[in-house]
Design an enzyme around this catalytic site. Structure first.
Site, PDB file in Angstrom:
ATOM      1  N   LYS A  12      -6.799  39.927  -9.785  1.00  0.00           N
ATOM      2  CA  LYS A  12      -6.655  38.716  -8.976  1.00  0.00           C
ATOM      3  C   LYS A  12      -5.485  38.844  -8.005  1.00  0.00           C
ATOM      4  O   LYS A  12      -5.582  38.432  -6.844  1.00  0.00           O
ATOM      5  CB  LYS A  12      -6.477  37.499  -9.887  1.00  0.00           C
ATOM      6  CG  LYS A  12      -6.486  36.176  -9.152  1.00  0.00           C
ATOM      7  CD  LYS A  12      -6.341  35.014 -10.114  1.00  0.00           C
ATOM      8  CE  LYS A  12      -7.555  34.843 -10.997  1.00  0.00           C
ATOM      9  NZ  LYS A  12      -7.471  33.600 -11.808  1.00  0.00           N
ATOM     10  N   ASP A  67      -7.533  28.777 -10.290  1.00  0.00           N
ATOM     11  CA  ASP A  67      -8.311  28.813 -11.525  1.00  0.00           C
ATOM     12  C   ASP A  67      -9.766  28.904 -11.101  1.00  0.00           C
ATOM     13  O   ASP A  67     -10.194  28.183 -10.190  1.00  0.00           O
ATOM     14  CB  ASP A  67      -8.076  27.568 -12.378  1.00  0.00           C
ATOM     15  CG  ASP A  67      -8.618  27.747 -13.783  1.00  0.00           C
ATOM     16  OD1 ASP A  67      -8.209  28.711 -14.472  1.00  0.00           O
ATOM     17  OD2 ASP A  67      -9.474  26.936 -14.204  1.00  0.00           O
ATOM     18  N   LYS A 181     -16.443  41.245   0.037  1.00  0.00           N
ATOM     19  CA  LYS A 181     -16.255  40.168  -0.936  1.00  0.00           C
ATOM     20  C   LYS A 181     -15.198  39.172  -0.462  1.00  0.00           C
ATOM     21  O   LYS A 181     -15.391  37.954  -0.551  1.00  0.00           O
ATOM     22  CB  LYS A 181     -15.862  40.745  -2.296  1.00  0.00           C
ATOM     23  CG  LYS A 181     -15.693  39.678  -3.373  1.00  0.00           C
ATOM     24  CD  LYS A 181     -15.227  40.253  -4.693  1.00  0.00           C
ATOM     25  CE  LYS A 181     -14.955  39.123  -5.694  1.00  0.00           C
ATOM     26  NZ  LYS A 181     -14.373  39.620  -6.957  1.00  0.00           N
ATOM     27  N   ARG A 187     -12.796  32.319  -3.800  1.00  0.00           N
ATOM     28  CA  ARG A 187     -11.335  32.340  -3.728  1.00  0.00           C
ATOM     29  C   ARG A 187     -10.874  32.304  -2.271  1.00  0.00           C
ATOM     30  O   ARG A 187      -9.923  31.597  -1.924  1.00  0.00           O
ATOM     31  CB  ARG A 187     -10.822  33.578  -4.461  1.00  0.00           C
ATOM     32  CG  ARG A 187      -9.345  33.542  -4.792  1.00  0.00           C
ATOM     33  CD  ARG A 187      -8.971  34.604  -5.812  1.00  0.00           C
ATOM     34  NE  ARG A 187      -9.419  34.211  -7.141  1.00  0.00           N
ATOM     35  CZ  ARG A 187     -10.370  34.850  -7.840  1.00  0.00           C
ATOM     36  NH1 ARG A 187     -10.962  35.917  -7.343  1.00  0.00           N
ATOM     37  NH2 ARG A 187     -10.722  34.438  -9.047  1.00  0.00           N
TER      38      ARG A 187
END
Length: 207
Positions: A12, A67, A181, A187
């Protein structure tokens, strides 16, 4: 100006640096090495704010967090906030994928719709904000698609190998390059919505 990335997840952190780095000129994105808070929220936004607030309190610096999880329509939005521990407390990504595939074994392709969902949050202590109070905010981003019947691809992480985006591309998210992506993901969408608010809270001009 330093801003803390409130995550211990190496995948992440790499993704956030790719997404945010070019858009936050003059900002130093720092990794967070403090304690992980208990994620006791019942929404993505609540848990993202818990993580950002913990990092800001530990470091005294502005902090951003996210999250995220996968929300399957036929499961009423599950796994949702429980995505990382869907198969148990160990955060076993492959076990999570295998369990979800098993649960959907008999579900027809037309009903295997899902969305990757992310909430991006920021907490800016009053010492860094233009006003005299802490600033906290969270926004959500979604990436719609469908769930495949088998794992495909070696890239990405989490549920990427069984998620095919709804954008005319038959590849799984794990078969996309990092740049592909980043350009589409939940995100990316969440943090793009958060960035103007973060800049304003830090007293920065739009970049």
């Amino acid at each position: 100006m330093p801003v803390v990335l409130a995550s211990h997840n190496a995948h992440k952190l790499e993704e956030l640096r790719r997404i945010l780095g070019p858009r936050l000129e003059g900002i130093e994105l720092r990794a967070y090495d403090g304690p992980e808070p208990a994620e006791v929220g019942v929404t993505f936004e609540a848990n993202a704010l818990i993580k950002a607030r913990a990092a800001a309190e530990h470091t005294g610096l502005p902090a951003i967090a996210d999250d995220s999880g996968i929300c399957v329509d036929v499961l009423g939005g599950a796994p949702g906030i429980f995505s990382a521990r869907w198969s148990g407390p160990a955060k076993d990504a492959r076990a999570n994928v295998d369990l979800l595939l098993w649960q959907l074994t008999d579900v027809p392709d037309a009903h295997r719709t899902a969305a990757f969902t992310a909430a991006a949050a920021m907490v800016v202590p009053s010492a860094f904000a233009p006003g005299d109070a802490d600033v906290a905010d969270a926004v959500r981003g979604e990436w719609r698609g469908r769930l495949l019947r088998a794992v495909r691809g070696e890239g990405g992480f989490g549920y990427d190998p069984i998620f095919a985006p709804d954008d005319g591309d038959d590849r799984s998210a794990a078969e996309l390059s990092a740049d592909e992506k980043d350009a589409r993901s939940h995100r990316r969408r969440a943090f793009e919505a958060l960035l103007p608010r973060l800049r304003a809270s830090l007293g920065l001009r739009e970049g």
